[in-house]
Enzyme design. Structure first.
Site, mmCIF file in Angstrom:
data_model
loop_
_atom_site.group_PDB
_atom_site.id
_atom_site.type_symbol
_atom_site.label_atom_id
_atom_site.label_comp_id
_atom_site.label_asym_id
_atom_site.label_seq_id
_atom_site.Cartn_x
_atom_site.Cartn_y
_atom_site.Cartn_z
ATOM 1 N N SER A 41 0.789 -1.234 0.000
ATOM 2 C CA SER A 41 0.000 0.000 0.000
ATOM 3 C C SER A 41 0.823 1.288 0.000
ATOM 4 O O SER A 41 0.312 2.330 -0.380
ATOM 5 C CB SER A 41 -0.963 0.015 1.183
ATOM 6 O OG SER A 41 -0.260 0.148 2.393
ATOM 7 N N LYS A 85 0.524 4.304 6.721
ATOM 8 C CA LYS A 85 -0.110 5.151 5.700
ATOM 9 C C LYS A 85 0.394 6.584 5.863
ATOM 10 O O LYS A 85 1.081 6.920 6.819
ATOM 11 C CB LYS A 85 -1.641 5.166 5.833
ATOM 12 C CG LYS A 85 -2.312 3.811 5.831
ATOM 13 C CD LYS A 85 -2.355 3.181 4.482
ATOM 14 C CE LYS A 85 -3.115 1.850 4.581
ATOM 15 N NZ LYS A 85 -2.710 0.893 3.602
#
Length: 178
Positions: A41, A85
Site C-alpha cells: 500500500s 499510511k
C-alpha cells in the site's frame, strides 16, 4: 572465598542482563515503534518487506501534520498488525477524491502527490474528518486499503503509534515529507 567470587560474578551478570532487558523494554514501549511492512500500500515510498522505525514520542510534543507517514492501529480493529499510511486529511477538514486527485475543503487545486508512482483513479467522498482524527491514504493509491475504503474512515489520534522516520532494511532510507 572462591565460591563467594563466583556468586558475585554471577550476580553481576544477572544484574547486567536485567538492566539490558529493562532498557530494551523502555526503548520499545516508550521511545520507538518498529514494524515490518506486509502490504504494497505504500510502494514505491516503502516497499513490502521493509523494516521501519518510528518515534512514539514525536506526537507528545507536536500535532500530526499532512503528509506525515504514520504507524497506527487499524481503525476497524480487524488486525493487531500496525498499518502504515500517509496523513492526508486533518481534523475538521473535508477530503474529496475526484478522478484520483485529492482536494481539501473544496479547493480547486489538488494536493501535491509527487510521491505516488502510478496515477490514482476513482472518486470518493466527500469525507469530513472528525475532531482528533485523521484521514490517511497509501502512496500506492490504486492498491491500498485505506480511509477511502474502511467502514470507520478515520484514524483516531489515540490509535497513532508513532511517526515513521526510517526504513532500515533492506536499503536504509530516511522517510520524510515530499
Amino acid at each position: 572465598m572462591k565460591r563467594q567470587k563466583i556468586i558475585i560474578g554471577i550476580l553481576g551478570w544477572v544484574r547486567t542482563l536485567a538492566l539490558t532487558f529493562i532498557c530494551v523494554l523502555v526503548i520499545q514501549n516508550v521511545l520507538i515503534v518498529h514494524a515490518v511492512v506486509i502490504s504494497p500500500s505504500m510502494e514505491s515510498t516503502v516497499m513490502t518487506g521493509s523494516r521501519i522505525i518510528g518515534s512514539r514520542i514525536t506526537y507528545r510534543f507536536c500535532e500530526p501534520e499532512r503528509f506525515d507517514i504514520i504507524l497506527f492501529q487499524a481503525p476497524d480493529g480487524e488486525t493487531e498488525i500496525p498499518y502504515l499510511k500517509r496523513i492526508i486529511g486533518l481534523p475538521n477538514e473535508t477530503v474529496e477524491i475526484k478522478n484520483g486527485k485529492v482536494y481539501i475543503n473544496d479547493s480547486g487545486i489538488p494536493l501535491e502527490d509527487s510521491f505516488i508512482q502510478e496515477a490514482a483513479r476513482g472518486n470518493y467522498g466527500p469525507f469530513t474528518v472528525p475532531e482528533n482524527s485523521y484521514f490517511v491514504l497509501g502512496d500506492n493509491r490504486n492498491n491500498s486499503h485505506d480511509s477511502k475504503n474502511w467502514r470507520n474512515k478515520y484514524v483516531p489520534r489515540e490509535n497513532i503509534l508513532g511517526k515513521v522516520y526510517i526504513s532500515y532494511y533492506p536499503t536504509p532510507k530516511y522517510l520524510n515529507k515530499p
